[in-house]
Design an enzyme around this catalytic site. Sequence first.
Site, mmCIF file in Angstrom:
data_model
loop_
_atom_site.group_PDB
_atom_site.id
_atom_site.type_symbol
_atom_site.label_atom_id
_atom_site.label_comp_id
_atom_site.label_asym_id
_atom_site.label_seq_id
_atom_site.Cartn_x
_atom_site.Cartn_y
_atom_site.Cartn_z
ATOM 1 C CG ASP A 173 -0.657 -33.653 -33.290
ATOM 2 O OD1 ASP A 173 -0.034 -33.970 -34.317
ATOM 3 O OD2 ASP A 173 -0.528 -32.555 -32.732
ATOM 4 C CG ASP A 214 4.558 -34.737 -35.501
ATOM 5 O OD1 ASP A 214 4.682 -33.530 -35.250
ATOM 6 O OD2 ASP A 214 5.448 -35.582 -35.261
ATOM 7 C CD GLU A 232 5.458 -30.873 -38.276
ATOM 8 O OE1 GLU A 232 5.977 -29.990 -37.572
ATOM 9 O OE2 GLU A 232 5.454 -32.084 -37.956
ATOM 10 C CG HIS A 242 2.734 -27.530 -31.103
ATOM 11 N ND1 HIS A 242 2.152 -27.604 -32.337
ATOM 12 C CD2 HIS A 242 3.572 -28.590 -31.029
ATOM 13 C CE1 HIS A 242 2.614 -28.656 -32.983
ATOM 14 N NE2 HIS A 242 3.481 -29.273 -32.212
ATOM 15 C CG ASP A 243 6.532 -27.771 -33.035
ATOM 16 O OD1 ASP A 243 6.800 -28.030 -31.842
ATOM 17 O OD2 ASP A 243 6.231 -28.641 -33.868
#
Length: 565
Positions: free
Chosen positions: A98, A199, A256, A328-329
Amino acid sequence: MKRKWWHDKVAYQIYPKSFLDTNGDGIGDLKGIISKLDYLKELGIDIIWLSPVYESPFVDQGYDISDYYKIAEQFGTMDDFDTLVAEMKKRGMHLIMDLVVNHCSDKHEWFQKALADPDGPYAGYFYFREGKDGKAPSNYRSYFGGSAWTKVPGTNKYYLHTFAKEQPDLNWENPVVRKKIYEMINWWFEKGISGFRIDAIINIKKNLDFPSFPADGDDGLVSCDKMLASAHGIGTFLEEMKHETFDKYDAFTVGEVFHLKEDELREFIGEDGHFSTKFDFSAHVLSYGEHGWYDAPALDFNRWRTALFDTQKADLTVGFEANIIENHDEPRGATHYLPAHARNEAGVKMLAATYFLLRGIPFIYQGQEIGMTNCVRNDISEYDDISTKDQYQAALNAGCSKEAALHACYENSRDNARTPMQWDNSLHGGFTTGTPWLAENPNYTKINVTDQLNRPDSVLSFYKELIALRKAPEYVETFTYGTFAAAYEDVDHMFAYYRTNEETGQRILVAGNFGTDTVTLPLEKPADRVLLTNGKTADVILTRNRESASLVLGSCDCVVLLLGQ
């Protein structure tokens, strides 16, 4: 299209804190991941995306990084990380990390030095701005609620944080900051990783005037997205980063990226785009409420199907999307995308097949392969997520009852995806011998890996078949490079499409009946072979005669058909 090593791969996201704990402290660790590599290899996984394992105070679960060069002690050591990379390479698997470089932690050395000397060089690593009339420089609301500006103690200056106040935004306009970020990225590549999930990358380009906008809420603030949307020129940063880092290592990168304009798609994921691919969030954004989770709309099947199909059509001549139903979000796909009547193993398999065989790179989130679901909580204290607590309070402030506010969290909380992985039916689902950092979902006794490994008709077994089908030598070209065309859009609650290899003429129909009624679909050509079904009925009823061929799908039936040529 140039063929890339990652085009035909299947990816799996691991949220380390919740995957597997080997030392009994209630927190998952790198050794736990290493111990399950054979499980993931057998499933058919090629790429693992590892959510942050860097040193962090964990205000935002590791997305607030205090040292980019260290492993958080909760997860293990750098030796453990090196072992993970080596063991993955032995199995022909790739690791992507990440990359969180829009912001860092307020405990990072750079920010601590900036606070110590707000007029010094390290202040230029961030956005320090003078207040106006004793107030913040502008009226932005952070993603986690409250002002996106926090005052620097002892000064009239404020620093910008689009997320929590403990996550100051890095100043990408500063060439020294960019250089240090690129050095860090290349350091990780030299350790043997294959790429990054990137991210909140759209946020790195700001409107440096930081103008105020009309408020969009009773708090007098406006979403920081408004400012970000008014900024221009992010491509310059992204191309520089790609040239200085990713291109040197033939890296796989997935962005993302939200709210792309149509004419920007090629710039981001085209053949020479900023990234290899980006996540398709077209379905996720449909669940946004006007003011928060408490007024989020219920999922509308037609809007959902249209959103995904529109993405597929837009991508056909451009590049590849990364296809997901959860991460995860987000809440669990088995709860969020399935109507009540389909929240069973047949429905979960149907959802899996219909998203997984779309054109693009399929991503699986840990636990998705066994159909893990959202988790009911009885009190907000049972949640750990900073965003969930903010949304709960927003619901109460809007006049919702405690019950209604909690239900909104059940439907939307990020903690739904962060409950411990359910390995077996022992205490805490086999995740830990201690007390888990976040309480497990009580349904682990019924939904767990060990049970499903022993059942050929399980969701896990279906995912293995699904992955094997996508990679099968006879069909991999069609599923990887074949075109996409929607099918039976006029049929209520039917999710169906064709994947076609234009060179060979191979044509495959993927269809799932999300409705409650049995449906008969006329086939354009008789089926040569049933490649996969979810086993809800006696396979799938096919009827054929000289004049016509048809497919009968009951509620929650799905099928993958090879059509005749």
